[in-house]
Design a protein around this motif. Structure first.
Motif, mmCIF file in Angstrom:
data_model
loop_
_atom_site.group_PDB
_atom_site.id
_atom_site.type_symbol
_atom_site.label_atom_id
_atom_site.label_comp_id
_atom_site.label_asym_id
_atom_site.label_seq_id
_atom_site.Cartn_x
_atom_site.Cartn_y
_atom_site.Cartn_z
ATOM 1 N N MET A 102 0.810 -1.278 -0.049
ATOM 2 C CA MET A 102 -0.033 0.160 0.209
ATOM 3 C C MET A 102 0.923 1.278 0.029
ATOM 4 O O MET A 102 1.673 1.292 0.881
ATOM 5 C CB MET A 102 -0.929 -0.045 1.206
ATOM 6 N N ARG A 103 0.649 2.232 -1.075
ATOM 7 C CA ARG A 103 1.520 3.276 -0.945
ATOM 8 C C ARG A 103 1.112 4.406 0.000
ATOM 9 O O ARG A 103 -0.150 4.391 0.709
ATOM 10 C CB ARG A 103 1.264 3.934 -2.387
ATOM 11 N N ARG A 104 1.865 5.199 0.670
ATOM 12 C CA ARG A 104 1.960 6.194 1.654
ATOM 13 C C ARG A 104 1.746 7.464 1.326
ATOM 14 O O ARG A 104 2.697 7.895 0.500
ATOM 15 C CB ARG A 104 2.915 5.820 2.800
ATOM 16 N N VAL A 105 0.885 8.243 1.874
ATOM 17 C CA VAL A 105 0.626 9.624 1.824
ATOM 18 C C VAL A 105 1.800 10.295 2.616
ATOM 19 O O VAL A 105 1.767 10.122 3.858
ATOM 20 C CB VAL A 105 -0.705 10.036 1.880
ATOM 21 N N ILE A 106 2.847 10.948 2.342
ATOM 22 C CA ILE A 106 3.828 11.249 3.234
ATOM 23 C C ILE A 106 3.792 13.241 3.147
ATOM 24 O O ILE A 106 4.605 13.639 4.046
ATOM 25 C CB ILE A 106 4.995 11.199 2.817
ATOM 26 N N GLY A 107 2.917 13.861 2.506
ATOM 27 C CA GLY A 107 2.827 15.313 2.523
ATOM 28 C C GLY A 107 1.460 15.541 1.969
ATOM 29 O O GLY A 107 0.593 14.803 1.527
ATOM 30 N N HIS A 108 1.468 17.019 1.781
ATOM 31 C CA HIS A 108 0.025 17.670 1.344
ATOM 32 C C HIS A 108 0.478 19.049 0.592
ATOM 33 O O HIS A 108 1.224 19.444 1.033
ATOM 34 C CB HIS A 108 -1.018 17.384 2.286
ATOM 35 N N ASP A 109 -0.542 19.402 0.035
ATOM 36 C CA ASP A 109 -0.538 20.763 -0.499
ATOM 37 C C ASP A 109 -1.560 21.189 -0.754
ATOM 38 O O ASP A 109 -2.778 20.686 -0.986
ATOM 39 C CB ASP A 109 0.337 20.922 -1.732
ATOM 40 N N HIS A 110 -1.870 22.658 -0.510
ATOM 41 C CA HIS A 110 -3.334 23.284 -0.287
ATOM 42 C C HIS A 110 -3.516 23.549 -2.173
ATOM 43 O O HIS A 110 -2.848 23.818 -2.843
ATOM 44 C CB HIS A 110 -3.249 24.473 0.412
ATOM 45 N N PHE A 111 -4.894 23.835 -2.145
ATOM 46 C CA PHE A 111 -5.492 24.172 -3.485
ATOM 47 C C PHE A 111 -4.650 25.427 -4.266
ATOM 48 O O PHE A 111 -4.510 26.357 -3.542
ATOM 49 C CB PHE A 111 -7.031 24.484 -3.561
ATOM 50 N N GLY A 112 -4.185 25.347 -5.572
ATOM 51 C CA GLY A 112 -3.529 26.454 -6.169
ATOM 52 C C GLY A 112 -2.230 26.473 -5.803
ATOM 53 O O GLY A 112 -1.439 27.438 -6.434
ATOM 54 N N HIS A 113 -1.633 25.751 -4.969
ATOM 55 C CA HIS A 113 -0.176 25.686 -4.693
ATOM 56 C C HIS A 113 0.790 24.439 -5.188
ATOM 57 O O HIS A 113 1.918 24.620 -5.090
ATOM 58 C CB HIS A 113 0.066 25.856 -3.180
ATOM 59 N N TYR A 114 -0.049 23.501 -5.670
ATOM 60 C CA TYR A 114 0.689 22.185 -6.150
ATOM 61 C C TYR A 114 0.893 22.550 -7.631
ATOM 62 O O TYR A 114 0.327 23.008 -8.316
ATOM 63 C CB TYR A 114 -0.109 21.056 -5.591
ATOM 64 N N HIS A 115 1.762 21.664 -8.099
ATOM 65 C CA HIS A 115 2.084 21.574 -9.484
ATOM 66 C C HIS A 115 1.946 20.171 -10.013
ATOM 67 O O HIS A 115 2.464 19.180 -9.044
ATOM 68 C CB HIS A 115 3.636 21.946 -9.752
ATOM 69 N N GLY A 116 1.378 19.863 -11.152
ATOM 70 C CA GLY A 116 1.107 18.364 -11.409
ATOM 71 C C GLY A 116 -0.496 18.081 -11.600
ATOM 72 O O GLY A 116 -1.006 19.205 -11.113
ATOM 73 N N THR A 117 -0.754 16.755 -12.081
ATOM 74 C CA THR A 117 -1.999 16.371 -12.331
ATOM 75 C C THR A 117 -2.356 15.272 -11.559
ATOM 76 O O THR A 117 -1.703 14.279 -11.455
ATOM 77 C CB THR A 117 -2.291 16.127 -13.582
ATOM 78 N N PRO A 118 -3.433 15.562 -10.542
ATOM 79 C CA PRO A 118 -3.596 14.353 -9.674
ATOM 80 C C PRO A 118 -3.906 13.182 -10.375
ATOM 81 O O PRO A 118 -4.754 13.334 -11.209
ATOM 82 C CB PRO A 118 -4.805 14.931 -8.716
ATOM 83 N N PHE A 119 -3.584 11.861 -9.951
ATOM 84 C CA PHE A 119 -3.586 10.554 -10.767
ATOM 85 C C PHE A 119 -5.238 9.953 -10.357
ATOM 86 O O PHE A 119 -5.825 9.285 -10.944
ATOM 87 C CB PHE A 119 -2.556 9.579 -10.494
ATOM 88 N N ASP A 120 -5.785 10.503 -9.177
ATOM 89 C CA ASP A 120 -7.034 9.960 -8.777
ATOM 90 C C ASP A 120 -7.537 11.110 -7.751
ATOM 91 O O ASP A 120 -6.726 12.161 -7.319
ATOM 92 C CB ASP A 120 -6.786 8.401 -8.107
#
Length: 159
Positions: free
Chosen positions: A1-19
């Protein structure tokens, strides 16, 4: 199972979510939990501190991929005031009862509660049932297990 190790707020991240994952307002305060994304993959959120997520925020997995958080549609009351001054008064009455509320320019959204609906109508508000995402303001007294909701360790964000 993959782990979430961080986060970013709307409008501040770069890239396209995969899901993405759809969560109600009371499911978006996370520290350590297994979540099932829309396409079925289970991921483990494993953050050092509890984080309150909003609509459009992203979870950052250990491989750098992103999963977007979507605010679920919830059964709410839409409270419509007579005026801006009236909106302020209604907000005071709700705040005085420590009720979660989403304050907007022309309306207030609250969770359905027939006692509060009757009180608001008695104060002259128009109250109707709607389905909408719910993003209540967090009060000064609300924090996750004694931690400040704004301390995200090494995470940086620009408010």
């Amino acid at each position: 199972m993959r782990r979430v190790i961080g986060h970013d707020h709307f409008g501040h991240y770069h890239g396209t979510p995969f899901d993405r994952i759809v969560l109600a307002h009371d499911e978006r305060h996370l520290r350590r939990k297994v979540l099932t994304l829309q396409q079925g993959e289970q991921i483990l959120v494993d953050l050092p501190e509890p984080v309150l997520f909003g609509h459009g925020d992203v979870l950052v997995l250990e491989d750098g991929s992103l999963a977007e958080i979507i605010a679920a549609e919830e059964a709410l009351y839409e409270v419509l005031p007579r005026s801006r001054q009236h909106l302020t008064e209604l907000a005071w009455h709700l705040g005085n009862r420590h009720l979660p509320a989403q304050l907007e320019e022309t309306r207030i959204l609250i969770l359905k509660d027939h006692v509060i609906k009757a009180m608001l109508e008695g104060l002259g508000a128009r109250v109707s049932e709607i389905m909408a995402p719910f993003q209540p303001l967090r009060g000064a007294y609300h924090s996750g297990h004694g931690h400040d909701d704004h301390s995200h360790g090494s995470h940086h964000h620009h408010d």
